[in-house]
Design a protein around this motif. Structure first.
Motif, PDB file in Angstrom:
ATOM      1  N   ASN A  52       0.791  -1.226   0.000  1.00  0.00           N
ATOM      2  CA  ASN A  52       0.000   0.000   0.000  1.00  0.00           C
ATOM      3  C   ASN A  52       0.829   1.284   0.000  1.00  0.00           C
ATOM      4  N   PRO A  53       1.833   1.442   0.849  1.00  0.00           N
ATOM      5  CA  PRO A  53       2.618   2.690   0.824  1.00  0.00           C
ATOM      6  C   PRO A  53       3.351   2.890  -0.504  1.00  0.00           C
ATOM      7  N   LEU A  54       3.782   1.815  -1.119  1.00  0.00           N
ATOM      8  CA  LEU A  54       4.485   1.941  -2.396  1.00  0.00           C
ATOM      9  C   LEU A  54       3.556   2.412  -3.495  1.00  0.00           C
ATOM     10  N   VAL A  55       2.348   1.926  -3.508  1.00  0.00           N
ATOM     11  CA  VAL A  55       1.376   2.317  -4.523  1.00  0.00           C
ATOM     12  C   VAL A  55       0.976   3.770  -4.343  1.00  0.00           C
ATOM     13  N   ASP A  56       0.782   4.209  -3.094  1.00  0.00           N
ATOM     14  CA  ASP A  56       0.396   5.591  -2.833  1.00  0.00           C
ATOM     15  C   ASP A  56       1.472   6.568  -3.264  1.00  0.00           C
ATOM     16  N   LYS A  57       2.753   6.262  -3.033  1.00  0.00           N
ATOM     17  CA  LYS A  57       3.836   7.160  -3.392  1.00  0.00           C
ATOM     18  C   LYS A  57       3.966   7.319  -4.895  1.00  0.00           C
ATOM     19  N   GLN A  58       3.642   6.292  -5.641  1.00  0.00           N
ATOM     20  CA  GLN A  58       3.787   6.362  -7.086  1.00  0.00           C
ATOM     21  C   GLN A  58       2.627   7.109  -7.729  1.00  0.00           C
ATOM     22  N   GLY A  59       1.521   7.262  -7.042  1.00  0.00           N
ATOM     23  CA  GLY A  59       0.342   7.868  -7.641  1.00  0.00           C
ATOM     24  C   GLY A  59       0.423   9.371  -7.824  1.00  0.00           C
ATOM     25  N   ASP A  60       1.087  10.076  -6.935  1.00  0.00           N
ATOM     26  CA  ASP A  60       1.080  11.529  -6.973  1.00  0.00           C
ATOM     27  C   ASP A  60       1.742  12.124  -8.218  1.00  0.00           C
ATOM     28  N   PRO A  61       2.971  11.778  -8.581  1.00  0.00           N
ATOM     29  CA  PRO A  61       3.584  12.391  -9.756  1.00  0.00           C
ATOM     30  C   PRO A  61       2.854  12.060 -11.049  1.00  0.00           C
ATOM     31  N   ILE A  62       2.236  10.892 -11.112  1.00  0.00           N
ATOM     32  CA  ILE A  62       1.543  10.497 -12.332  1.00  0.00           C
ATOM     33  C   ILE A  62       0.363  11.421 -12.592  1.00  0.00           C
ATOM     34  N   GLU A  63      -0.366  11.781 -11.546  1.00  0.00           N
ATOM     35  CA  GLU A  63      -1.509  12.673 -11.714  1.00  0.00           C
ATOM     36  C   GLU A  63      -1.059  14.023 -12.259  1.00  0.00           C
ATOM     37  N   GLU A  64       0.041  14.547 -11.728  1.00  0.00           N
ATOM     38  CA  GLU A  64       0.567  15.826 -12.179  1.00  0.00           C
ATOM     39  C   GLU A  64       0.964  15.748 -13.647  1.00  0.00           C
ATOM     40  N   SER A  65       1.662  14.692 -14.010  1.00  0.00           N
ATOM     41  CA  SER A  65       2.121  14.566 -15.383  1.00  0.00           C
ATOM     42  C   SER A  65       0.949  14.301 -16.321  1.00  0.00           C
ATOM     43  N   ASP A  66      -0.105  13.653 -15.822  1.00  0.00           N
ATOM     44  CA  ASP A  66      -1.296  13.446 -16.650  1.00  0.00           C
ATOM     45  C   ASP A  66      -1.923  14.775 -17.049  1.00  0.00           C
ATOM     46  N   ASP A  67      -1.919  15.743 -16.135  1.00  0.00           N
ATOM     47  CA  ASP A  67      -2.470  17.058 -16.454  1.00  0.00           C
ATOM     48  C   ASP A  67      -1.680  17.721 -17.580  1.00  0.00           C
ATOM     49  N   PHE A  68      -0.358  17.602 -17.521  1.00  0.00           N
ATOM     50  CA  PHE A  68       0.465  18.190 -18.574  1.00  0.00           C
ATOM     51  C   PHE A  68       0.262  17.486 -19.906  1.00  0.00           C
ATOM     52  N   VAL A  69       0.097  16.181 -19.855  1.00  0.00           N
ATOM     53  CA  VAL A  69      -0.151  15.424 -21.091  1.00  0.00           C
ATOM     54  C   VAL A  69      -1.488  15.848 -21.691  1.00  0.00           C
ATOM     55  N   LYS A  70      -2.477  16.054 -20.843  1.00  0.00           N
ATOM     56  CA  LYS A  70      -3.794  16.500 -21.343  1.00  0.00           C
ATOM     57  C   LYS A  70      -3.686  17.896 -21.961  1.00  0.00           C
ATOM     58  N   LEU A  71      -2.873  18.764 -21.340  1.00  0.00           N
ATOM     59  CA  LEU A  71      -2.659  20.087 -21.921  1.00  0.00           C
ATOM     60  C   LEU A  71      -1.998  19.976 -23.294  1.00  0.00           C
ATOM     61  N   ARG A  72      -1.087  19.024 -23.433  1.00  0.00           N
ATOM     62  CA  ARG A  72      -0.461  18.805 -24.733  1.00  0.00           C
ATOM     63  C   ARG A  72      -1.486  18.258 -25.731  1.00  0.00           C
ATOM     64  N   ASP A  73      -2.339  17.351 -25.256  1.00  0.00           N
ATOM     65  CA  ASP A  73      -3.339  16.742 -26.129  1.00  0.00           C
ATOM     66  C   ASP A  73      -4.337  17.758 -26.682  1.00  0.00           C
ATOM     67  N   ILE A  74      -4.618  18.799 -25.894  1.00  0.00           N
ATOM     68  CA  ILE A  74      -5.556  19.821 -26.392  1.00  0.00           C
ATOM     69  C   ILE A  74      -4.803  20.992 -27.014  1.00  0.00           C
ATOM     70  N   ASP A  75      -3.544  20.772 -27.345  1.00  0.00           N
ATOM     71  CA  ASP A  75      -2.700  21.731 -28.056  1.00  0.00           C
ATOM     72  C   ASP A  75      -2.415  23.017 -27.288  1.00  0.00           C
ATOM     73  N   VAL A  76      -2.443  22.961 -25.961  1.00  0.00           N
ATOM     74  CA  VAL A  76      -2.037  24.108 -25.163  1.00  0.00           C
ATOM     75  C   VAL A  76      -0.519  24.095 -25.016  1.00  0.00           C
TER      76      VAL A  76
END
Length: 112
Positions: free
Chosen positions: A27-51
Motif C-alpha cells: 500500500n505505501p508503495l502504490v500511494d507514493k507512485q500515484g502523486d507524480p503520475i496525476e501531475e504529469s497526466d495534467d500536462f499530457v492532457k494540456l499537450r493533447d488539447i494543443d495548449v
C-alpha cells in the motif's frame, strides 16, 4: 468431518493473514507512485488539447525532475545539518569542529 472444518478454518485464517500482510506492505508503495503520475497526466492532457507542444512538455517534465532532485537533496542536507547541530548541543562537537563539519557539509551539497 470435524477435522475437515478445522482445517478449512485454519487455511482461511492463514490466507487472510498473508493477504493482509502483503496488502499492508504494498500500500505505501502504490500511494507514493500515484502523486507524480496525476501531475504529469495534467500536462499530457494540456499537450493533447494543443495548449502545450511536445517540446514544452519535455521541458516541463525535466524541470520538475530537477526540482524534485533539488528538494530531495535539500531535505537530506537539513537532516545532516540537524544531526551535526544535535552533536554540538550534547557536547560531542566543539564549536570549531562543528563549524568545520558544517563547512564540509555545505561544500558537499554546494550550499553557500
Amino acid at each position: 468431518m470435524d477435522n475437515m472444518n478445522t482445517l478449512l478454518l485454519w487455511a482461511a485464517m492463514l490466507f487472510l493473514i498473508i493477504f493482509a500482510a502483503v496488502r499492508l506492505a504494498i500500500n505505501p508503495l502504490v500511494d507514493k507512485q500515484g502523486d507524480p503520475i496525476e501531475e504529469s497526466d495534467d500536462f499530457v492532457k494540456l499537450r493533447d488539447i494543443d495548449v502545450l507542444s511536445d517540446s514544452e512538455l519535455e521541458e516541463i517534465i525535466e524541470f520538475y525532475q530537477k526540482n524534485e532532485l533539488k528538494n530531495k537533496n535539500y531535505k537530506q542536507y537539513e537532516n545532516y545539518s540537524n544531526a551535526l547541530k544535535e552533536l554540538k548541543e550534547i557536547g560531542y562537537l566543539s564549536e570549531e569542529l562543528y563549524s568545520s563539519k558544517t563547512d564540509m557539509l555545505n561544500d558537499y551539497f554546494k550550499i553557500d
